[in-house]
Each structure stands twice: as structure tokens, then as C-alpha cells.
Design an enzyme around this catalytic site. Structure first.
Site, mmCIF file in Angstrom:
data_model
loop_
_atom_site.group_PDB
_atom_site.id
_atom_site.type_symbol
_atom_site.label_atom_id
_atom_site.label_comp_id
_atom_site.label_asym_id
_atom_site.label_seq_id
_atom_site.Cartn_x
_atom_site.Cartn_y
_atom_site.Cartn_z
ATOM 1 N N TYR A 159 0.901 -1.179 0.042
ATOM 2 C CA TYR A 159 0.180 -0.153 0.068
ATOM 3 C C TYR A 159 0.967 1.149 0.078
ATOM 4 O O TYR A 159 2.015 1.411 0.635
ATOM 5 C CB TYR A 159 -0.970 0.067 1.164
ATOM 6 C CG TYR A 159 -1.630 1.072 1.307
ATOM 7 C CD1 TYR A 159 -2.949 1.520 0.754
ATOM 8 C CD2 TYR A 159 -1.194 2.530 2.032
ATOM 9 C CE1 TYR A 159 -3.877 2.600 0.971
ATOM 10 C CE2 TYR A 159 -2.117 3.572 2.087
ATOM 11 C CZ TYR A 159 -3.147 3.652 1.469
ATOM 12 O OH TYR A 159 -3.940 4.699 1.589
ATOM 13 N N GLU A 163 -3.155 7.643 -3.890
ATOM 14 C CA GLU A 163 -3.236 6.320 -3.403
ATOM 15 C C GLU A 163 -3.009 5.196 -4.303
ATOM 16 O O GLU A 163 -3.618 5.382 -5.266
ATOM 17 C CB GLU A 163 -4.597 6.064 -2.708
ATOM 18 C CG GLU A 163 -4.606 4.778 -1.807
ATOM 19 C CD GLU A 163 -6.057 4.428 -1.150
ATOM 20 O OE1 GLU A 163 -6.026 4.583 0.024
ATOM 21 O OE2 GLU A 163 -7.047 4.406 -1.948
#
Length: 407
Positions: free
Chosen positions: A109, A197
Site C-alpha cells: 500500500y 493512493e
């Protein structure tokens, strides 16, 4: 402003972030053609809507033949995808992204956000990719890696290397990982983003690092200097009330309640919503008409609030400093004379030229409920809703734009 996954990937690729080969499609036939263009034996068909959690909602489909790609796209087009972020209303799929499959060895992530408390860009990474950041924080808190970027110098290579090492990335892949992290930061900084993101950021079995999914959000106030980014806006994915407001220079957020709010100043708008809630009511919106609330601007705000069919009462709360209460009062009268409303209206004025403003409202002869304090205004608005008829006829302003009203 949010953009689609494929748009975010195109932008990030321009800053050196590796993304799988893919193509956009507006029909099942075009989706199958994209698969032939990409080549290989595995493809992923992804619904393009402004929401996370698409995979859990059936919006991401793995395919192993062109026929499967066609069928997957045919299934998604026109389908209303309901995710945890869209709410029960969901969002309709008008386009899909067809992407070549990759062999995944690890999922990571990577996120960059504007930390308003630190007044810095915060880089957040985790070895637990493929999960929402909220799930990572709750279930894998020890996996989170944070790095604050000093705005005077920007993100440095050593910071990116530290992140890569903390994520346990293989030494041979540290340099590509550093390029991905620095490229994401450059995109964030140079495009006036408020969020980037990549989830998941994957390490492939062949030794590559790819952004398998990407999201970007941009500062609306900076779009005037980023025309290329502004062109990526997809109004079909936005709340039509918020879109109408933005196009008219008003700050509006639609909510679930039934008391419409017209307020000047973001802080006062928040306080107004709080007072409505404390009075056992529910606000229907956040609407800040700003400091220069001319009569025309107030009239636009009325039409916008009344376009919400859930509104059963309207509360106007103005504390005038730079603004003037008589201007607001003129706007209220102008709006109601042009487009009468069939719901109770509560008005509270305070500040500059307040007596003149109250006189204008009193002499107008309009059915206005007056209040001197915010608490009194909220209480009267809630009582007006409870006493109003439950079956109402929505007047024309609900669907009328700003014809005849100067901008």
C-alpha cells in the site's frame, strides 16, 4: 475533485510510475478489442466509478478469453454498482477499463495525503496492500510506515529508500520502488493533488513493481491553473446538487436530512448544522454562500436548496461582517417573489445593517419566521418541519436553473 482509475494511472505514468498495459472501453465490443490489443491470456475488466471497494461489489472481473471480456463488460455497462462508499444509491457504470493481468508476488500500500495538522505532505505505506487503509489501520497497525515531507525541499531519495527498506522490498527492487515513491510525490506536488493512493502496489513474480490500482483527488481551488486536470472531471459521478453549486460558485455538500441551510461562512454553516442536530432535526445540506452574498447570489442559493426534494424547511442564517444583512434580505425577497416556495422559511440575521435587513423582510409581507439567535432559529426550523404537512407539492424551482438571474 476525484478522477477515475485509468486517468490517475495515465497521470502517474507520466511521472515514472509503472502501470500495467490497459485501455478504456465504452462498449462490450470495444472491451474485447482492447483485450486483443493488450495481448496475453488474462485480463481484468474494471468498472470506472468514483468509489473504492469496487472488487467487493463485483466491479472487478478477471477474464481468461476475449468472450469473457465481452461478457464481463456487457454485465457492467449500465449496472448500478453499490459499494460501501457510494451508499445505497450506488453509481452507474458508463465506462470500463481493460487491463492486462500480472503475476503478483506481493501486494503493498502507498498513499500520499495532505496532513492539515502537520501542514505537510504525509506519505503512508504498508506491507498489507489490497486492503482499505481503514482496515490496515485496524488490523495491521504495525505494518504502517509514515514519512513527513518538508515542503521547502520536497521528498528526498533517502526518504523513499527508507520506506522501501521498511516495507521489506527485495534489495534488487529498491531502486524501482524509490522511483515509484518519488514519482508519486512529484505527481502530488506538481498537479496540486490532495491525495494519491496506490492500492495495491504490487511486486510481480518477474521482478517488476506496478501500480495495480490508483486514486487521485485534487484541490478544487487550484484547478484554474491545472486545465489539463480540470478536463478530467466526470460530472456523471458527482452529486448533481454539488455539481450545480460548483458551477455557480457556491460551496455545497448534500446531506441526508430535510432542513435546507443557507449560511455565510463555513464555520457558521457547521455551527448551524450542529444546532439543528441538537434541536432533534437533520440538516439537508451544507451551503456556504460566502462573504459577497449579493441578492442574485442568495437567489441562486435558494433555487439550489429547493432542488432537493427532501427539503421540508429552509433556515437562512447570516452573520454579516464584510457582508450586509440588507443585501441578504433583498436576496431572500427577490428569490421568494420570483419562485415562491411551499415550505416554511426561518431567517436569522445579525451583524452589519441588521435593522435594515429585518425591516426589508418585515415589509415584504412574505411568510417568514423570524429568529434573533441561532438556537432559536434551529428550534423554530425543527418545529416548522414537524408542523408542516407531510405531503407536499414541489414547485418549479426544484428543476429550474438560473435563467434570468445575472451572475
Amino acid at each position: 475533485m476525484d478522477i477515475h482509475e485509468y486517468q490517475a494511472k495515465e497521470l502517474l505514468a507520466g511521472f515514472g510510475v509503472e502501470v500495467p498495459r490497459g485501455g478504456l472501453a465504452y462498449s462490450p465490443e470495444q472491451a474485447a478489442y482492447r483485450a486483443r490489443e493488450i495481448g496475453g491470456s488474462t485480463w481484468v475488466v474494471k468498472a470506472q466509478i468514483h468509489s473504492g471497494g469496487r472488487g467487493k461489489a463485483g466491479g472487478v472481473i478477471v477474464c481468461h478469453s476475449e468472450n469473457e471480456v465481452y461478457d464481463a463488460a456487457d454485465k457492467l455497462f449500465g449496472h448500478r454498482l453499490v459499494t460501501e462508499q457510494t451508499g445505497a444509491a450506488g453509481k452507474v457504470v458508463y465506462r470500463v477499463y481493460v487491463e492486462g493481468g500480472v503475476s503478483i508476488a506481493r501486494e503493498l500500500y502507498l498513499g500520499l495525503v495532505l496532513d492539515r495538522k502537520e501542514e505537510r505532505v504525509m506519505v503512508v505505506a504498508s506491507s498489507a496492500g489490497g486492503m482499505e487503509i481503514e482496515e490496515i489501520s485496524a488490523n495491521e497497525p504495525d505494518s504502517l510506515v509514515r514519512c513527513v515531507v518538508e515542503p521547502a525541499v520536497g521528498m528526498q531519495a533517502f526518504q523513499a529508500r527508507q520506506i522501501a527498506f521498511q516495507l521489506g522490498i527485495d534489495p534488487q527492487l529498491v531502486n524501482p520502488a524509490v522511483e515509484t515513491i518519488l514519482g508519486s510525490y512529484r505527481a502530488f506536488e506538481q498537479l496540486d493533488a490532495t491525495m494519491v493512493e496506490i492500492n495495491p502496489l504490487v511486486v510481480t513474480t518477474e521482478g517488476g513493481i506496478f501500480a495495480l490500482d490508483a486514486k487521485m483527488t485534487f484541490d478544487d481551488n487550484a484547478l484554474f491553473r491545472r486545465p489539463d486536470v480540470a478536463e478530467l472531471r466526470d460530472k456523471s459521478q458527482e452529486d448533481p446538487r454539488e455539481t450545480r453549486a460548483a458551477d455557480r460558485g457556491l460551496s455545497y455538500v448534500g446531506l441526508e436530512g430535510n432542513i435546507g441551510c443557507i449560511v455565510n461562512g463555513a464555520g457558521l454553516a457547521m455551527a448551524t448544522m450542529d444546532m439543528i442536530t441538537q434541536a432533534d432535526g437533520q440538516p439537508a445540506n451544507f451551503l456556504d454562500i460566502g462573504g459577497g452574498a449579493t441578492p442574485e447570489r442568495v437567489a441562486k442559493a435558494f433555487r439550489l436548496v429547493m432542488s432537493d426534494e427532501n427539503v421540508d424547511a429552509v433556515l437562512v442564517n447570516i452573520f454579516a461582517g464584510i457582508n450586509r444583512c440588507d443585501w441578504v434580505a433583498e436576496g431572500v425577497v427577490q428569490a421568494l417573489e420570483r419562485d415562491p416556495i411551499d415550505v416554511p422559511l426561518v431567517v436569522r440575521l445579525a451583524g452589519t445593517h441588521v435593522e435594515e435587513g429585518r425591516r426589508i423582510l418585515a415589509e415584504s409581507g412574505l411568510p417568514i419566521i423570524h429568529a434573533k439567535t441561532l438556537a432559536e432559529a434551529a428550534d423554530r426550523a425543527v418545529k416548522a418541519v414537524s408542523n408542516a404537512p407531510k405531503v407536499r407539492k414541489r414547485n418549479a424551482p426544484a428543476k429550474v436553473a438560473d435563467e434570468g438571474v445575472p451572475s
